[in-house]
Design an enzyme around this catalytic site. Structure first.
Site, mmCIF file in Angstrom:
data_model
loop_
_atom_site.group_PDB
_atom_site.id
_atom_site.type_symbol
_atom_site.label_atom_id
_atom_site.label_comp_id
_atom_site.label_asym_id
_atom_site.label_seq_id
_atom_site.Cartn_x
_atom_site.Cartn_y
_atom_site.Cartn_z
ATOM 1 N N ASP A 254 -5.771 1.932 9.249
ATOM 2 C CA ASP A 254 -7.129 1.233 9.440
ATOM 3 C C ASP A 254 -7.311 0.522 10.658
ATOM 4 O OD1 ASP A 254 -5.103 -0.807 9.216
ATOM 5 O OD2 ASP A 254 -6.062 -1.941 7.669
HETATM 6 C C1 LAN Z 1 0.397 -6.784 9.935
HETATM 7 C C2 LAN Z 1 -0.816 -6.927 10.574
HETATM 8 C C3 LAN Z 1 -1.928 -6.063 10.589
HETATM 9 C C4 LAN Z 1 -1.961 -5.447 9.214
HETATM 10 C C5 LAN Z 1 -3.687 -4.898 9.021
HETATM 11 C C6 LAN Z 1 -3.949 -3.740 9.885
HETATM 12 C C7 LAN Z 1 -4.483 -6.051 8.999
HETATM 13 C C8 LAN Z 1 -3.421 -4.370 7.575
HETATM 14 O O1 LAN Z 1 -4.690 -3.822 7.252
HETATM 15 C C9 LAN Z 1 -2.293 -3.159 7.187
HETATM 16 C C10 LAN Z 1 -1.133 -3.985 7.626
HETATM 17 C C11 LAN Z 1 -0.697 -4.659 8.988
HETATM 18 C C12 LAN Z 1 -0.631 -3.445 9.885
HETATM 19 C C13 LAN Z 1 0.223 -5.559 9.029
HETATM 20 C C14 LAN Z 1 1.626 -5.450 8.221
HETATM 21 C C15 LAN Z 1 2.751 -6.419 8.256
HETATM 22 C C16 LAN Z 1 2.767 -7.112 9.598
HETATM 23 C C17 LAN Z 1 3.281 -6.184 10.550
HETATM 24 C C18 LAN Z 1 1.552 -7.891 9.795
HETATM 25 C C19 LAN Z 1 0.943 -8.782 8.690
HETATM 26 C C20 LAN Z 1 1.776 -8.630 10.897
HETATM 27 C C21 LAN Z 1 3.174 -9.105 10.664
HETATM 28 C C22 LAN Z 1 3.821 -8.248 9.658
HETATM 29 C C23 LAN Z 1 5.142 -8.085 10.013
HETATM 30 C C24 LAN Z 1 5.829 -7.120 8.695
HETATM 31 C C25 LAN Z 1 6.032 -9.079 10.292
HETATM 32 C C26 LAN Z 1 7.386 -9.392 10.170
HETATM 33 C C27 LAN Z 1 8.177 -9.530 8.995
HETATM 34 C C28 LAN Z 1 8.888 -8.687 8.359
HETATM 35 C C29 LAN Z 1 9.060 -8.797 6.735
HETATM 36 C C30 LAN Z 1 9.488 -7.529 8.823
#
Ligand code: LAN
Length: 722
Positions: free
Chosen positions: A454
């Site tokens: 996205d």
């Molecule tokens: C994110 C941040 C961005 C987010 C969007 C692009 C907004 C979404 O549409 C798709 C998923 C995504 C890429 C996403 C997935 C999970 C993330 C990477 C996070 C919320 C930022 C932090 C999180 C990550 C998993 C945190 C670390 C924790 C673990 C359980 C490994």
């Protein structure tokens, strides 16, 4: 003396400059969401001038002129809002902001620093201590995220962090935390992701956790349980965790470590049989309990620990460290997220040494994760949300139809799109299970470089919009680069028609039975999400309409849009809503769904849109706003927030305007947004907006500006064309 944010091509580093004067920043903030005051106060001081457009200039400036008072105030409000918000933009074109929220990340950095003996500066440590105490709750504990109730996950890890940062056991606040841990049964009641860090620090023996079975990586790749099929975040955390487990890395014992061994448990450390407590977990933390299947598999892998073959284990270790090195190089030592960043760093310290080049390169990228706000210094959930916020900011500003007023700002934002697109695949991407990257946009920076479906879609969509709508656009993003973006998007569409976050869905949801992290849900598989699908569909629709791109993979695009829309239609819930997986919650998911449906040509009179509108209208509060609690995400059913929230309201009215719904409800929503605006054009920070894996919340501080601007923009644009 002052803290300054230094930005370079998206990289954000907080530096403490001894010779600069500080702005008067309100550092004293107790235990609530950060309003990002430190960054904003400085940016405003540098760049902000009160709005100097008055109504007499509207005609010359081509600002729509309304008779009716309400629309006039909407125009004023949006001009004021953009005037404020544009002063937060930095030179490379992006909008920085606080991306904190989770309370289990800073401990990983502090424990790694302690074990590998790298040091934070005194100023950083001071701010970290402030942060941790600011978020301590009345019962002495900490939650898993800043709005959460106390959990063992949050409490045990943050207790240890404060002790490692030098806070004495006799400190009353430490005593309160100590009492919480004792009351709740001691640190063996913490979930497995906390226990992992306890083992690394040497305050729990490695027998205290279930085997991470490093040899799993050596099994044939066609096996459905092979970890190459896991969601990339889970995979990339499991890689260094397995390495650290295989090598049984433990920090040096010291008197402090011995003290912690005594403080963390109810019984005497020496007498505890840790093998009995591998599955012990406090009910406060239980969100995704271990399944019977996982327990059975653990039984076998734990037994295997007694008989494993050294050579095979070495082979697994070697594979894993090569994997870690590849990830480090591919991301310029930022790594995909803050969890694997610090475990990778620990692994590199162990295998290459404290003085190695690689460890040095890791050190250089630690600060990328640290963010300073009035609540103190934290480790963010990512190395920032640069591209994502910038793409949304652009769309919000363009939606007003007033691009001509913000030409510099938009051209600068275009620069950020230009410098952050990924233009090549990672070397030997198949070798370590990466998808192609060429053409994709990441969530944060080019240096990070993991493209996301996205983010690519938002990048592509905004590029096309800016090409159309801004004056003197340099058009540095050439049409072949747009085509690579389309290729990336098409290559990531799942069989079910939807899009996941980073890669194709590689396994069935049954593999969730093996989820070892009791605190998160849905971490094993990259599923199709309504948000990702909507963004991809919208961007393909936009691309298809471009005159000069109109023939590129035309058939593929048409089929892909159709399949995407079917996915969205099929995921509507009975009440007419869509669940949002990445922000709070049904208003967010429903907004994405409606935008995609309308963009793809669904009639606003159709049943599916009507049902969605009905759902939204049923949730509007008396004050005209919408307010959803983060608990909606956790329990997967709509839960009202105590107060209406500006961000939820903006998503709801944006959806209603796209759906051409009841104009009175829309007006009430817009009025709520206007009434909530501060005189300088900002809005106050309200409840936390972002989420991941059902149970952990994350801050998007720019959302409180972006979405009101977008909603107001659409409102005046709609009204002026009526
Ligand atoms: C994110 C941040 C961005 C987010 C969007 C692009 C907004 C979404 O549409 C798709 C998923 C995504 C890429 C996403 C997935 C999970 C993330 C990477 C996070 C919320 C930022 C932090 C999180 C990550 C998993 C945190 C670390 C924790 C673990 C359980 C490994």
């Amino acid at each position: 003396m002052a803290w300054r944010l230094i930005c370079d091509r998206g990289q954000q580093v907080w530096k403490y400059l001894k010779n600069e004067n500080s702005t008067s920043i309100d550092f004293d903030k107790e235990n609530s969401n950060s309003a990002d005051k430190v960054y904003r106060a400085y940016a405003i001081q540098q760049n902000y001038k009160p709005l100097d457009i008055d109504e007499s200039q509207y005609e010359t400036l081509k600002i729509p002129i309304f008779k009716e008072e309400f629309s006039v105030s909407a125009v004023k409000s949006v001009l004021n809002a953009i005037n404020y918000y544009s002063s937060l933009q930095v030179e490379d074109g992006h909008w920085p902001g606080d991306y904190g929220g989770p309370m289990f990340l800073l401990p990983g950095a502090i424990i790694t620093a302690h074990v590998t003996k790298f040091y934070f500066t005194e100023e950083q440590k001071y701010q970290m201590i402030r942060y941790l105490f600011n978020h301590q709750l009345d019962d002495g504990g900490w939650g898993t995220h800043i709005e959460n109730k106390s959990t063992m996950f949050g409490t045990v890890l943050n207790y240890i962090s404060l002790r490692l940062l030098g806070i004495h056991f006799d400190d009353q606040r430490i005593q309160n935390a100590y009492n919480f841990i004792q009351r709740e049964g001691g640190a063996m009641y913490a979930p497995s992701w906390a226990k992992f860090w306890l083992c690394v620090l040497g305050v729990m023996p490695w027998e205290g956790i279930n085997s991470l079975f490093p040899e799993l990586w050596l099994l044939p790749e066609w096996l459905p349980v092979h970890p190459s099929r896991y969601w990339c975040h889970c995979r990339m955390v499991y890689v260094p965790m397995s390495y650290v487990y295989a090598e049984k890395i433990v920090g040096e014992t010291s008197s402090l470590i011995k003290e912690l061994q005594n403080e963390l448990y109810v019984d005497n450390y020496e007498n505890i049989d840790f093998t009995k407590h591998r599955n012990t977990i406090n009910s406060l933390d239980l969100y995704a309990p271990q399944t019977t299947l996982l327990k059975i598999l653990n039984f076998f892998t734990n037994a295997y620990e007694n008989i494993y073959n050294r050579q095979l284990r070495n082979k697994a270790s070697e594979f894993l460290i090569n994997y870690i090195e590849a990830e480090d190089e591919q991301t310029n030592y930022i790594d995909i997220g803050p969890v694997n960043k610090f475990i990778n760093m620990l692994s590199i310290w162990h295998s290459k040494g404290r003085q190695s080049k690689q460890f040095e390169l890791h050190l250089n990228r630690v600060n990328d994760y640290l963010w300073l706000s009035e609540d103190g210094m934290k480790v963010q959930g990512y190395n920032g949300s640069q591209l994502w916020d910038t793409a949304f900011s652009i769309q919000a500003i363009l939606e007003t139809g007033l691009a001509h007023l913000y030409n510099n700002c938009l051209n600068s934002a275009y620069n950020y799109l230009d410098i952050s697109q990924v233009l090549e695949d990672v070397k030997d991407y198949n070798k370590f299970y990466r998808h192609i990257s060429k053409g994709g946009w990441p969530f944060s920076t080019r240096d990070h470089g993991w493209p996301i479906t996205d983010c690519t879609a938002e990048g592509l969509k905004t590029t096309l919009l800016l090409h159309e709508q801004i004056f003197n656009c340099p058009r540095a993003i050439t049409s072949d680069r747009l085509e690579y973006a389309v290729d990336f998007i098409l290559s990531t569409q799942n069989k079910d028609g939807g899009w996941a976050s980073y890669e194709l869905q590689r396994s069935g949801s049954w593999i969730e039975y093996l989820n070892p992290a009791e605190v998160f849900n849905g971490i094993m598989v990259d599923y199709s999400y309504v948000e990702c699908t909507s963004a991809c569909v919208q961007s393909l629709c936009k691309f298809r309409l471009q005159i000069h791109c109109s023939n590129y993979r035309r058939k593929d695009i048409v089929v892909s849009i159709h399949r995407g829309i079917e996915f969205i239609k099929n995921s509507q819930r009975i009440d007419g809503s869509w669940y949002g997986s990445w922000a709070v919650c049904f208003t967010y998911g429903t907004w994405f769904a409606i935008e995609a449906l309308v963009t793809a040509g669904e009639s606003t009179k159709s049943k599916i849109i009507n049902e969605a509108v009905k759902f939204l209208l049923s949730k509007q509060n008396l004050d005209g706003g919408w307010g959803e609690s983060y608990l909606s995400c956790v329990y997967k059913s709509y839960i009202h927030h105590e107060q209406s929230q500006v961000t939820n309201t903006a998503w709801a009215v944006l959806s209603l305007m796209s759906a051409k719904a009841d104009s009175i409800a829309i007006q009430k929503g817009i009025r709520f947004i206007i009434n909530k605006q501060c005189s300088n054009g900002d809005w106050n920070q309200q409840g936390i907006s972002g989420v991941f894996n059902g149970n952990c919340m994350i801050s998007y501080t720019n959302y409180r500006n972006i979405f009101p601007i977008w909603a107001l923009g659409r409102f005046i644009k709609n009204n002026s064309t009526k």
